[in-house]
Design a protein around this motif. Structure first.
Motif, PDB file in Angstrom:
ATOM      1  N   LEU A  60      40.602  37.352  46.018  1.00 20.73           N
ATOM      2  CA  LEU A  60      41.587  37.710  44.999  1.00 20.73           C
ATOM      3  C   LEU A  60      42.864  36.886  45.159  1.00 20.73           C
ATOM      4  O   LEU A  60      43.432  36.402  44.174  1.00 20.73           O
ATOM      5  CB  LEU A  60      41.912  39.200  45.081  1.00 20.73           C
ATOM      6  N   VAL A  61      43.300  36.714  46.383  1.00 22.67           N
ATOM      7  CA  VAL A  61      44.503  35.919  46.644  1.00 22.67           C
ATOM      8  C   VAL A  61      44.311  34.484  46.153  1.00 22.67           C
ATOM      9  O   VAL A  61      45.211  33.891  45.540  1.00 22.67           O
ATOM     10  CB  VAL A  61      44.854  35.938  48.145  1.00 22.67           C
ATOM     11  N   ARG A  62      43.143  33.937  46.393  1.00 21.62           N
ATOM     12  CA  ARG A  62      42.862  32.571  45.952  1.00 21.62           C
ATOM     13  C   ARG A  62      42.840  32.490  44.425  1.00 21.62           C
ATOM     14  O   ARG A  62      43.384  31.545  43.828  1.00 21.62           O
ATOM     15  CB  ARG A  62      41.526  32.087  46.529  1.00 21.62           C
ATOM     16  N   ARG A  63      42.211  33.475  43.781  1.00 26.65           N
ATOM     17  CA  ARG A  63      42.132  33.453  42.319  1.00 26.65           C
ATOM     18  C   ARG A  63      43.506  33.637  41.693  1.00 26.65           C
ATOM     19  O   ARG A  63      43.824  33.026  40.672  1.00 26.65           O
ATOM     20  CB  ARG A  63      41.162  34.530  41.839  1.00 26.65           C
ATOM     21  N   VAL A  64      44.332  34.488  42.302  1.00 29.73           N
ATOM     22  CA  VAL A  64      45.690  34.674  41.805  1.00 29.73           C
ATOM     23  C   VAL A  64      46.506  33.401  42.008  1.00 29.73           C
ATOM     24  O   VAL A  64      47.283  32.989  41.135  1.00 29.73           O
ATOM     25  CB  VAL A  64      46.363  35.871  42.522  1.00 29.73           C
ATOM     26  N   SER A  67      45.811  30.802  39.361  1.00 25.68           N
ATOM     27  CA  SER A  67      46.003  31.194  37.960  1.00 25.68           C
ATOM     28  C   SER A  67      46.978  30.231  37.291  1.00 25.68           C
ATOM     29  O   SER A  67      47.963  29.793  37.895  1.00 25.68           O
ATOM     30  CB  SER A  67      46.548  32.624  37.879  1.00 25.68           C
ATOM     31  N   THR A  68      46.683  29.923  36.041  1.00 29.46           N
ATOM     32  CA  THR A  68      47.517  28.961  35.317  1.00 29.46           C
ATOM     33  C   THR A  68      48.499  29.623  34.363  1.00 29.46           C
ATOM     34  O   THR A  68      49.401  28.960  33.847  1.00 29.46           O
ATOM     35  CB  THR A  68      46.629  27.991  34.523  1.00 29.46           C
ATOM     36  N   ASN A  69      48.321  30.924  34.112  1.00 30.30           N
ATOM     37  CA  ASN A  69      49.248  31.639  33.247  1.00 30.30           C
ATOM     38  C   ASN A  69      49.220  33.126  33.605  1.00 30.30           C
ATOM     39  O   ASN A  69      48.344  33.590  34.360  1.00 30.30           O
ATOM     40  CB  ASN A  69      48.905  31.427  31.765  1.00 30.30           C
ATOM     41  N   GLU A  76      42.819  38.763  36.583  1.00 31.41           N
ATOM     42  CA  GLU A  76      42.247  38.726  37.930  1.00 31.41           C
ATOM     43  C   GLU A  76      42.577  40.005  38.695  1.00 31.41           C
ATOM     44  O   GLU A  76      41.728  40.562  39.408  1.00 31.41           O
ATOM     45  CB  GLU A  76      42.784  37.509  38.696  1.00 31.41           C
ATOM     46  N   ILE A  77      43.815  40.479  38.537  1.00 30.43           N
ATOM     47  CA  ILE A  77      44.226  41.715  39.203  1.00 30.43           C
ATOM     48  C   ILE A  77      43.477  42.911  38.636  1.00 30.43           C
ATOM     49  O   ILE A  77      42.996  43.779  39.368  1.00 30.43           O
ATOM     50  CB  ILE A  77      45.747  41.909  39.056  1.00 30.43           C
ATOM     51  N   ILE A 210      53.869  32.060  40.486  1.00 32.81           N
ATOM     52  CA  ILE A 210      54.795  32.089  39.350  1.00 32.81           C
ATOM     53  C   ILE A 210      55.910  31.074  39.541  1.00 32.81           C
ATOM     54  O   ILE A 210      56.359  30.433  38.575  1.00 32.81           O
ATOM     55  CB  ILE A 210      55.369  33.509  39.178  1.00 32.81           C
ATOM     56  N   ASN A 211      56.359  30.892  40.755  1.00 33.93           N
ATOM     57  CA  ASN A 211      57.426  29.924  41.030  1.00 33.93           C
ATOM     58  C   ASN A 211      56.988  28.486  40.725  1.00 33.93           C
ATOM     59  O   ASN A 211      57.821  27.607  40.502  1.00 33.93           O
ATOM     60  CB  ASN A 211      57.871  30.030  42.484  1.00 33.93           C
TER      61      ASN A 211
END
Length: 213
Positions: A60-64, A67-69, A76-77, A210-211
């Motif tokens: 999950l951490v990797r998929r988050v 994430s591109t948007n 994913e969450i 996000i940053n």
């Protein structure tokens, strides 16, 4: 006069002490009911809960992180094996992607802290009983001993036996309440601490991602 005054105070204390026995017994019974209900809740939570595994958390951490948007991140969450309250916190963090990084970090910290406070409150009753249970048991032990010793002095074995029975029963019950309450609080706190660590881990991945946008 001093002796009479002392005897009066002693008699008053004796009356107060004996009058406390009934409330103590009632409180012990109430404590037993609370502990039984809490233990049932613990068993039910243990059976129904399914915490995310370390492997799934890593995924999950990797998929988050990739994430591109924000919509992809929220999806994913939402599709993860996290608990609903965990998803709610992480989704709120994602929804605030448009604010400054420092404000977003502070918000994430506040959301997690508020949830930690809520989870702590769920163990307040058993935390109190950990200390109160043995205290009630001790009071239930000492209060009947006064009349019991007085009965021993007059040779009334029946009253002595009754007093000792009450003393031993309240002691065992009070200690049992404290022990069971301790176990309930211990296991629940372990669960909640682990769940909050999972939230913090995913939240950190969210903030970093996000940053980058």
């Amino acid at each position: 006069m001093i002796i009479q005054g002392t005897e009066t105070l002693t008699s008053l204390i004796h009356i107060i002490s004996e009058s406390l026995l009934t409330p103590v017994v009632i409180l012990i019974v109430i404590s037993i009911v609370i502990v039984i209900l809490a233990f049932g809740g613990l068993v039910n939570e243990f059976i129904s809960r399914k915490a995310i595994s370390s492997v799934d958390l890593e995924d999950l951490v990797r998929r988050v992180s990739f994430s591109t948007n924000v919509n992809q991140m929220k999806a994913e969450i939402s599709n993860s094996d996290l608990f609903d309250y965990q998803k709610k916190i992480l989704t709120r963090i994602a929804d605030n992607h448009d604010i400054g990084p420092e404000a977003r970090k502070a918000l994430a910290s506040e959301l997690i802290s508020a949830e930690e406070t809520r989870l702590i409150k769920k163990t307040n009753k058993t935390d109190i009983l950990v200390r109160v249970g043995p205290i009630l048991g001790l009071l239930g032990t000492l209060i009947p001993l006064g009349p019991g010793l007085a009965a021993l002095g007059t040779g009334d074995i029946a009253v002595l036996a009754q007093s000792l029975t009450i003393a031993f029963d309240t002691t065992v019950t009070g200690l049992s309440v404290g022990a069971v309450a301790f176990l309930i609080s211990k296991y629940k706190k372990q669960w909640y601490e682990s769940e909050l660590i999972d939230v913090e881990t995913v939240a950190e991945a969210e903030l970093e991602t996000i940053n980058k946008w």
